[in-house]
Scaffold this motif. Structure first.
Motif, mmCIF file in Angstrom:
data_model
loop_
_atom_site.group_PDB
_atom_site.id
_atom_site.type_symbol
_atom_site.label_atom_id
_atom_site.label_comp_id
_atom_site.label_asym_id
_atom_site.label_seq_id
_atom_site.Cartn_x
_atom_site.Cartn_y
_atom_site.Cartn_z
ATOM 1 N N UNK A 43 0.826 -1.201 0.000
ATOM 2 C CA UNK A 43 0.000 0.000 0.000
ATOM 3 C C UNK A 43 0.861 1.252 0.000
ATOM 4 N N UNK A 44 0.234 2.371 -0.369
ATOM 5 C CA UNK A 44 0.902 3.656 -0.277
ATOM 6 C C UNK A 44 0.800 4.200 1.142
ATOM 7 N N UNK A 45 1.686 5.098 1.471
ATOM 8 C CA UNK A 45 1.656 5.723 2.779
ATOM 9 C C UNK A 45 0.366 6.530 2.941
ATOM 10 N N UNK A 46 -0.310 6.364 4.075
ATOM 11 C CA UNK A 46 -1.570 7.038 4.307
ATOM 12 C C UNK A 46 -1.564 7.760 5.645
ATOM 13 N N UNK A 47 -2.345 8.818 5.704
ATOM 14 C CA UNK A 47 -2.496 9.608 6.916
ATOM 15 C C UNK A 47 -3.257 8.822 7.962
ATOM 16 N N UNK A 48 -2.803 8.897 9.212
ATOM 17 C CA UNK A 48 -3.466 8.243 10.328
ATOM 18 C C UNK A 48 -4.049 9.261 11.302
ATOM 19 N N UNK A 49 -3.221 10.197 11.765
ATOM 20 C CA UNK A 49 -3.662 11.177 12.755
ATOM 21 C C UNK A 49 -2.740 12.377 12.740
ATOM 22 N N UNK A 50 -3.261 13.533 13.169
ATOM 23 C CA UNK A 50 -2.470 14.742 13.271
ATOM 24 C C UNK A 50 -2.913 15.565 14.465
ATOM 25 N N UNK A 51 -2.022 16.441 14.941
ATOM 26 C CA UNK A 51 -2.303 17.236 16.130
ATOM 27 C C UNK A 51 -1.670 18.610 16.006
ATOM 28 N N UNK A 52 -2.365 19.637 16.507
ATOM 29 C CA UNK A 52 -1.882 21.001 16.435
ATOM 30 C C UNK A 52 -0.805 21.252 17.484
ATOM 31 N N UNK A 53 -0.251 22.462 17.484
ATOM 32 C CA UNK A 53 0.939 22.754 18.286
ATOM 33 C C UNK A 53 0.749 22.570 19.779
#
Length: 126
Positions: A43-53
């Motif tokens: 598979x291609x790399x996929x987004x899982x989670x992100x967080x602000x500063x």
């Protein structure tokens, strides 16, 4: 220069929980948006989670909502990914990523992040 150091990989069973960590050095951690991506077999790399500063905003892929939680401890320059109710489909190399570009919005594209950890192998057996 920014370095992102990730925790060691693990072999777990379906339904288990696991917490990954990512510790940053080289710049002020508070300036960075942080994210987790994964790449499974074939598979291609996929987004899982992100967080602000300061952790006020989080974003998740639909496939992990309700099971995974991203957090950060700026005093320790560390971002975490808590993974619960793991499934075989979660088997992948998980990458920590940092966006130090002063972007205001947490990105969901690999191109939004300029610094990357070396990856952590998570294998979920059935």
């Amino acid at each position: 220069q920014v370095q992102l150091v990730q925790s060691e990989g693990r072999l777990v069973q379906t339904g288990d929980s696991l917490r990954l960590s990512c510790t940053a050095s080289g710049r002020s951690f508070n300036t960075a948006l942080m994210g987790w991506f994964r790449q499974g077999p074939g598979t291609e790399r996929e987004f899982v989670a992100g967080i602000s500063r300061y952790g006020g905003t989080t974003r998740y892929a639909d496939s992990v909502k309700g099971r995974f939680t991203i957090s950060r401890d700026n005093a320790k320059n560390t971002t975490y990914l808590q993974m619960n109710t793991l499934k075989p489909e979660d088997t992948a190399v998980y990458y920590c990523a940092g966006d130090y570009s002063l972007r205001a919005v947490v990105g969901e594209l690999s191109s939004n992040y300029e610094y990357w950890g070396r990856g952590t192998q998570v294998t979920v057996s059935s």
